[in-house]
Design an enzyme around this catalytic site. Sequence first.
Site, mmCIF file in Angstrom:
data_model
loop_
_atom_site.group_PDB
_atom_site.id
_atom_site.type_symbol
_atom_site.label_atom_id
_atom_site.label_comp_id
_atom_site.label_asym_id
_atom_site.label_seq_id
_atom_site.Cartn_x
_atom_site.Cartn_y
_atom_site.Cartn_z
ATOM 1 N N LYS A 26 11.377 15.083 1.975
ATOM 2 C CA LYS A 26 12.736 15.560 2.268
ATOM 3 C C LYS A 26 12.816 16.115 3.677
ATOM 4 C CE LYS A 26 14.719 17.362 -1.439
ATOM 5 N NZ LYS A 26 14.790 18.448 -2.448
ATOM 6 N N MET A 107 11.258 19.995 -9.347
ATOM 7 C CA MET A 107 11.182 21.351 -8.816
ATOM 8 C C MET A 107 12.576 21.824 -8.480
ATOM 9 S SD MET A 107 7.744 21.295 -6.662
ATOM 10 C CE MET A 107 8.319 19.993 -5.645
ATOM 11 N N CYS A 841 -12.125 -16.806 -13.620
ATOM 12 C CA CYS A 841 -11.188 -17.026 -14.712
ATOM 13 C C CYS A 841 -11.266 -15.813 -15.627
ATOM 14 C CB CYS A 841 -11.524 -18.304 -15.457
ATOM 15 S SG CYS A 841 -13.207 -18.356 -16.066
#
Length: 890
Positions: A26, A107, A841
């Site tokens: 942020k 939060m 494989c």
Amino acid sequence: MSKWVYSFGAGHNEGKAEMRNLLGGKGANLAEMASIGLPVPPGFTITTEVCTYYYDHGKQYPSELRDQVGEALARVEAAVGTKFGDTHKPLLVSVRSGARVSMPGMMDTVLNLGLNDRTVEGLAAASGDARFAWDSYRRFIQMFGGVVLGIDHHRFEEIIEHVKLDRGVIEDTELTAQDWHRVVDGCKEMVAEVKGQPFPQHPQDQLWAAIGAVFGSWMNPRANTYRRLHDIPANWGTAVNVQAMVFGNMGEDCATGVCFTRDPSTGENIFYGEYLINAQGEDVVAGIRTPQPMSKARAKPGERSMEEAMPGAYQELVKVRETLERHYTDMQDIEFTVQQNKLYMLQTRNGKRTAAASLKIAVDMAREGLIDEKEAIKRVNPAALDQLLHPTLDPKAPRKLLSKGLPASPGAACGTVVFSADEAEARAAKGENVILVRIETSPEDIHGMHAAKGILTTRGGMTSHAAVVARGMGRPCVAGAGGVTVDYGAQALAAGGQIVRAGETITLDGATGEIFIGPVAMVEPQLSGDFATLMEWADKVRRLRVRTNAETPLDADTARKFGAEGIGLCRTEHMFFDPARIGAVRQMIMSETESGRREALSRLLPFQRQDFAELFRIMAGLPVTIRLLDPPLHEFLPHSEAEIAEVASSLGTDVVTMQRRAQELSEANPMLGHRGCRLGISYPEIYEMQARAIFEAAVQIAKETGKAPVPEIMIPLVATRRELEITKAQVDKVAQEVFAESGHHVEYYVGTMIELPRACLTADRIAEVGDFFSFGTNDLTQTTFGLSRDDAGKFLPLYVEKGIMPKDPFVSIDPDGVGALVRIAKEKGRAVKPDLKLGICGEHGGDPASIQFCEEAGLDYVSCSPYRVPVARLAAAQAALSGGGTDRTA
Ligand code: ADP
Ligand code: MG
Ligand code: MG
């Protein structure tokens, strides 16, 4: 002196997007947005290092922190022209959490901090709106009370309800300034009563308490759980962002909203999101009022889009959207607020999206020139592609949940409930969609699993028979649904008091493990368009070839459509289980003489020839690797007494003889017993028949189509050079016979499956005989760890949980052990034969992390189940782009 605080906004940006580890996502993006000229309210970020320091020092802050916060706050005051705690023009701030990776809603954030009994009057006077001021104050008390003081949010809501009731109004919007003032008084009283001290009035105290609460919330149970589920280390810490408030709740020319720069569920290039007029922060997601759409095009009757209601701010936001996408070159998830028609940006991050959206956005952005093709390839998670290859439940369709199991094989399926494989096959033959419900499945259920649209089991884990086979077949499967009980006798299943009988409809979602009663509408997968485009780009960059594991024409055909470049593993034993052949197979096993076995095998020969011919035809000249019979013979024996009696009579023998023979064949540890090439050496006639079927089919198809197939005959479970020598000689001899008989010659190879540690360690000697190696990593993992896959479920999950093993080694190749053996085998093998073809494989061939390993180890191809072929193509391209080694040297 350490720097603990970074300013952003108002022309003073100390952070940038790359600093997300320090500033949190942020904070880093707020600084980034501000530095590219977007309107971000000024503020500062207290770094994640402070959080780490705080927890390392008994919840103490570094000594320099107070001064640095003070300076940064002064800068915000200067930029906004108000003062924190000022009674005339108070500065209000938000205190927001923000970790490195977004932890949505985990939060806490506090808004409107700085309000008290005196500043609220200042705010009322300065804004000329007393109602707004008192509403903001009560929001602050509510958020601070919840986040910082830990008071249950119901206590605050009760007070609001009380005032509303008293005033006889229903909506929050109908409350006046006096009403909010009453709410504030009520809340303060309640807080004082609960906490034994008055609500903090001093803005500095409020600020530090909120900062402490954000750091505290890093360790709250919600956040701890989220971190555990997403592998986020606790020592990353969270940052704290303190930012000047802007107000979306100041009147009708104000708003707040959350939106995505493209539609996160479809990927469509339209502005997608919601906003609310006269609202603050979380109101949009809180669900109290119904948010409105952003664009006019998306507005339904009765809705008022932002485009219409606030054209100026909307147009500005449209420009911001373009700027952000160009800058971040990815779809963004943004938060904004409009205060008196002026737009402010409060958050941006890369938006979460569905698999379908991720594909469309990557391809569109490459076409729009925002990113290049290589970047588009990297943007799509190969595992998510899996979801796109199967029909999925229509997200809008109504549904009724019955129970939940493990998401064992993706895709959705809907059909009538049947409880046996035979019933499934019979009903499917009549065109009915059926769901096969079993307590667990065994190889004898294969035909029913194939016939069913989906499979539900109540026992077994993600690597149970049902799960592995269903994934291979591309059948949706919910496995280990412990909450469901199955009663074969009553022909019913029950869960949570609800009963579903045979013939009634259920729907499975193999991607979530959910089981629904009744039908649920579905959406079909789209294999053309963007999907095809991305695959084309992937094919241009990948080095690894991609083959498929297939033994039926249907699987081979599906795999070709998904772009398989040949067959990497055709397991011939599956062909033996076919109901039409099992009689002859059992006769072969039962007979105690070579001539008896040969006679039974001669009955199987035409069937096998036909099987191979069909595969060769579908693969039209591409390589086809056929593994000769591998499992121990007892696997083909009948199990129940009734079955034993039936076989005995059909073979003209008695039950006692049958039981004796079964006993002879039974082994203490079949996985390490008489199987693979050991069987081919004891009973050479079995491999001879299979080789004959292969060569006759190859000659037939070569003549018929002019496209000669290239059979690669694979000898299983070789541990010594001599084993391969003997079995290869058998195969070569049959080849010469068939070529002489038919007067036609086809190219072929004989190689081995490398699935034992000894084979890896002596690969140089084995390579002198064999033409190719295919790593059978399922068995190689079992034999390297000394761990049976079928029994691993009891403790492997615990091992992974405790970190003893980073991942389930049957899902993702163990690079240190199994991987080291693969590398040794490769080096030793190529030292002898520089051109030795190497493939892998088994389940790992479709796992992106294992494919990355194969790229780095320099293998030639991976082989996986048909539905994983596109996953493997994309993963191989990503591996090539990530710069995996291409060392083809010995
Ligand atoms: P979350 O991580 O849970 O989204 P945020 O820190 O983003 O929490 O904040 C919650 C809400 O408050 C968001 O809607 C956000 O836009 C809003 N908000 C945060 N800071 C401010 C601010 N300074 N001014 C106005 N609204 C804000
Ligand atoms: Mg947010
Ligand atoms: Mg094997």
